[in-house]
Design a protein around this motif. Sequence first.
Motif, PDB file in Angstrom:
ATOM      1  N   ARG A 287      36.303  16.553  64.592  1.00 53.02           N
ATOM      2  CA  ARG A 287      35.536  17.551  63.836  1.00 53.02           C
ATOM      3  C   ARG A 287      34.540  18.262  64.743  1.00 53.02           C
ATOM      4  O   ARG A 287      34.331  19.466  64.642  1.00 53.02           O
ATOM      5  N   ASP A 288      33.884  17.523  65.614  1.00 50.56           N
ATOM      6  CA  ASP A 288      32.947  18.150  66.562  1.00 50.56           C
ATOM      7  C   ASP A 288      33.640  19.206  67.399  1.00 50.56           C
ATOM      8  O   ASP A 288      33.077  20.269  67.673  1.00 50.56           O
ATOM      9  N   LEU A 289      34.865  18.917  67.817  1.00 54.90           N
ATOM     10  CA  LEU A 289      35.604  19.860  68.653  1.00 54.90           C
ATOM     11  C   LEU A 289      36.122  21.042  67.853  1.00 54.90           C
ATOM     12  O   LEU A 289      36.278  22.137  68.386  1.00 54.90           O
TER      13      LEU A 289
ATOM     14  N   TYR B 217      22.709  22.593  65.902  1.00 56.03           N
ATOM     15  CA  TYR B 217      22.954  23.832  65.164  1.00 56.03           C
ATOM     16  C   TYR B 217      22.531  23.711  63.700  1.00 56.03           C
ATOM     17  O   TYR B 217      22.002  24.650  63.125  1.00 56.03           O
ATOM     18  N   CYS B 218      22.741  22.554  63.118  1.00 53.36           N
ATOM     19  CA  CYS B 218      22.443  22.381  61.694  1.00 53.36           C
ATOM     20  C   CYS B 218      21.019  21.906  61.438  1.00 53.36           C
ATOM     21  O   CYS B 218      20.648  21.678  60.287  1.00 53.36           O
ATOM     22  N   TYR B 219      20.215  21.784  62.466  1.00 58.34           N
ATOM     23  CA  TYR B 219      18.839  21.347  62.280  1.00 58.34           C
ATOM     24  C   TYR B 219      18.110  22.355  61.393  1.00 58.34           C
ATOM     25  O   TYR B 219      18.081  23.553  61.681  1.00 58.34           O
ATOM     26  N   ASN B 220      17.540  21.886  60.286  1.00 60.46           N
ATOM     27  CA  ASN B 220      16.836  22.718  59.299  1.00 60.46           C
ATOM     28  C   ASN B 220      17.733  23.784  58.654  1.00 60.46           C
ATOM     29  O   ASN B 220      17.247  24.807  58.181  1.00 60.46           O
ATOM     30  N   LYS B 221      19.052  23.561  58.666  1.00 61.49           N
ATOM     31  CA  LYS B 221      19.994  24.487  58.021  1.00 61.49           C
ATOM     32  C   LYS B 221      20.957  23.686  57.142  1.00 61.49           C
ATOM     33  O   LYS B 221      22.155  23.935  57.128  1.00 61.49           O
ATOM     34  N   THR B 222      20.417  22.729  56.418  1.00 58.35           N
ATOM     35  CA  THR B 222      21.233  21.801  55.653  1.00 58.35           C
ATOM     36  C   THR B 222      22.150  22.512  54.666  1.00 58.35           C
ATOM     37  O   THR B 222      23.337  22.187  54.563  1.00 58.35           O
TER      38      THR B 222
ATOM     39  N   ILE C 106      29.465  25.177  55.371  1.00 60.68           N
ATOM     40  CA  ILE C 106      30.433  25.219  56.474  1.00 60.68           C
ATOM     41  C   ILE C 106      31.315  23.974  56.438  1.00 60.68           C
ATOM     42  O   ILE C 106      32.536  24.066  56.558  1.00 60.68           O
ATOM     43  N   GLU C 107      30.707  22.804  56.264  1.00 61.79           N
ATOM     44  CA  GLU C 107      31.463  21.548  56.192  1.00 61.79           C
ATOM     45  C   GLU C 107      32.458  21.585  55.037  1.00 61.79           C
ATOM     46  O   GLU C 107      33.613  21.170  55.196  1.00 61.79           O
ATOM     47  N   ASP C 108      32.028  22.065  53.871  1.00 61.87           N
ATOM     48  CA  ASP C 108      32.922  22.166  52.720  1.00 61.87           C
ATOM     49  C   ASP C 108      34.102  23.092  53.024  1.00 61.87           C
ATOM     50  O   ASP C 108      35.250  22.789  52.692  1.00 61.87           O
ATOM     51  N   PHE C 109      33.824  24.225  53.665  1.00 62.50           N
ATOM     52  CA  PHE C 109      34.881  25.169  54.015  1.00 62.50           C
ATOM     53  C   PHE C 109      35.885  24.530  54.974  1.00 62.50           C
ATOM     54  O   PHE C 109      37.102  24.637  54.786  1.00 62.50           O
ATOM     55  N   VAL C 110      35.378  23.864  56.005  1.00 60.61           N
ATOM     56  CA  VAL C 110      36.268  23.233  56.982  1.00 60.61           C
ATOM     57  C   VAL C 110      37.081  22.120  56.323  1.00 60.61           C
ATOM     58  O   VAL C 110      38.285  21.989  56.579  1.00 60.61           O
ATOM     59  N   ASP C 111      36.447  21.322  55.453  1.00 60.22           N
ATOM     60  CA  ASP C 111      37.174  20.272  54.727  1.00 60.22           C
ATOM     61  C   ASP C 111      38.319  20.866  53.913  1.00 60.22           C
ATOM     62  O   ASP C 111      39.453  20.369  53.969  1.00 60.22           O
ATOM     63  N   LYS C 112      38.041  21.909  53.157  1.00 57.24           N
ATOM     64  CA  LYS C 112      39.069  22.547  52.328  1.00 57.24           C
ATOM     65  C   LYS C 112      40.179  23.134  53.192  1.00 57.24           C
ATOM     66  O   LYS C 112      41.361  23.036  52.849  1.00 57.24           O
ATOM     67  N   ASN C 113      39.809  23.740  54.303  1.00 54.82           N
ATOM     68  CA  ASN C 113      40.789  24.323  55.206  1.00 54.82           C
ATOM     69  C   ASN C 113      41.691  23.242  55.802  1.00 54.82           C
ATOM     70  O   ASN C 113      42.921  23.390  55.833  1.00 54.82           O
ATOM     71  N   GLU C 114      41.095  22.148  56.256  1.00 55.54           N
ATOM     72  CA  GLU C 114      41.895  21.055  56.825  1.00 55.54           C
ATOM     73  C   GLU C 114      42.798  20.419  55.769  1.00 55.54           C
ATOM     74  O   GLU C 114      43.952  20.081  56.068  1.00 55.54           O
TER      75      GLU C 114
END
Length: 175
Positions: free
Chosen positions: A172-174, A106-111, A117-125
Motif C-alpha cells: 500500500r505504501d508503494l 503526508y497525512c499529518y493533520n489531514k485525517t 483517499i484510503e477509501d478510494f484506494v480500497d474500493k479501487n483495489e
Amino acid sequence: MNLYMKYCFLLLFSLFIFCESKYGFVTWSNGNAIVSVTDNYSEIPKVHVAKATYSNEINNTGWAFLELHTSADSSDEKQAYAAGFLEGYLTRDLIWMHWQNMLKGYCYNKTEVCGLIEDFVDKNEDYIASMVTANPTDPYWYQMKLYYIQIEGLAVGYNHATSDPYEWLTVRDLM
C-alpha cells in the motif's frame, strides 16, 4: 571527426568509465525468490528468472538507470514477481528517499482527506481484484494481475534490502 562528435565520444567514454554498475539476478528455490548482487556481469548464471543492471548516477547526470530482463522459461507470475523483487532490492535507497521526500507525513493533520483517499484506494483495489477473478482469460485483466504481483515483489524486495524495520514499506505504501 568534428568537435561535437569528439565531445560526445568523450562524454560517453567518461560515463562508461566512471559509472559503477551493480548487477543483480533472481533465481527461484523452494518457492522463494533468491536475489544475488555482483559487480561482474559475467557472474549472472544462465538460468535465472530475472537479471538487471543498475547504476545510480543521479549525482552525475540526474538519472538512475535500471535495465531489467526476465526469462521466458519461467511463468509470467514468477517473472513479474522476480522483476519487482529485483527492482525493489536494487533501488531500495531511491525508493526510501522518494518515500521520505514525497509521502512521509503526508497525512499529518489531514485525517479526513487521507481517510477519503484510503477509501478510494480500497474500493479501487477491490474492484480490480474482482475483475481479475471474473476475467481470468482477458488480456487486460491478466496484465493487471501481473502488475499487482510485480508491486508485491517490489515491496518484498525493498524490505529484503532494508535492515531498519522503521524503513519497511508495505504494498500500500508503494501504491
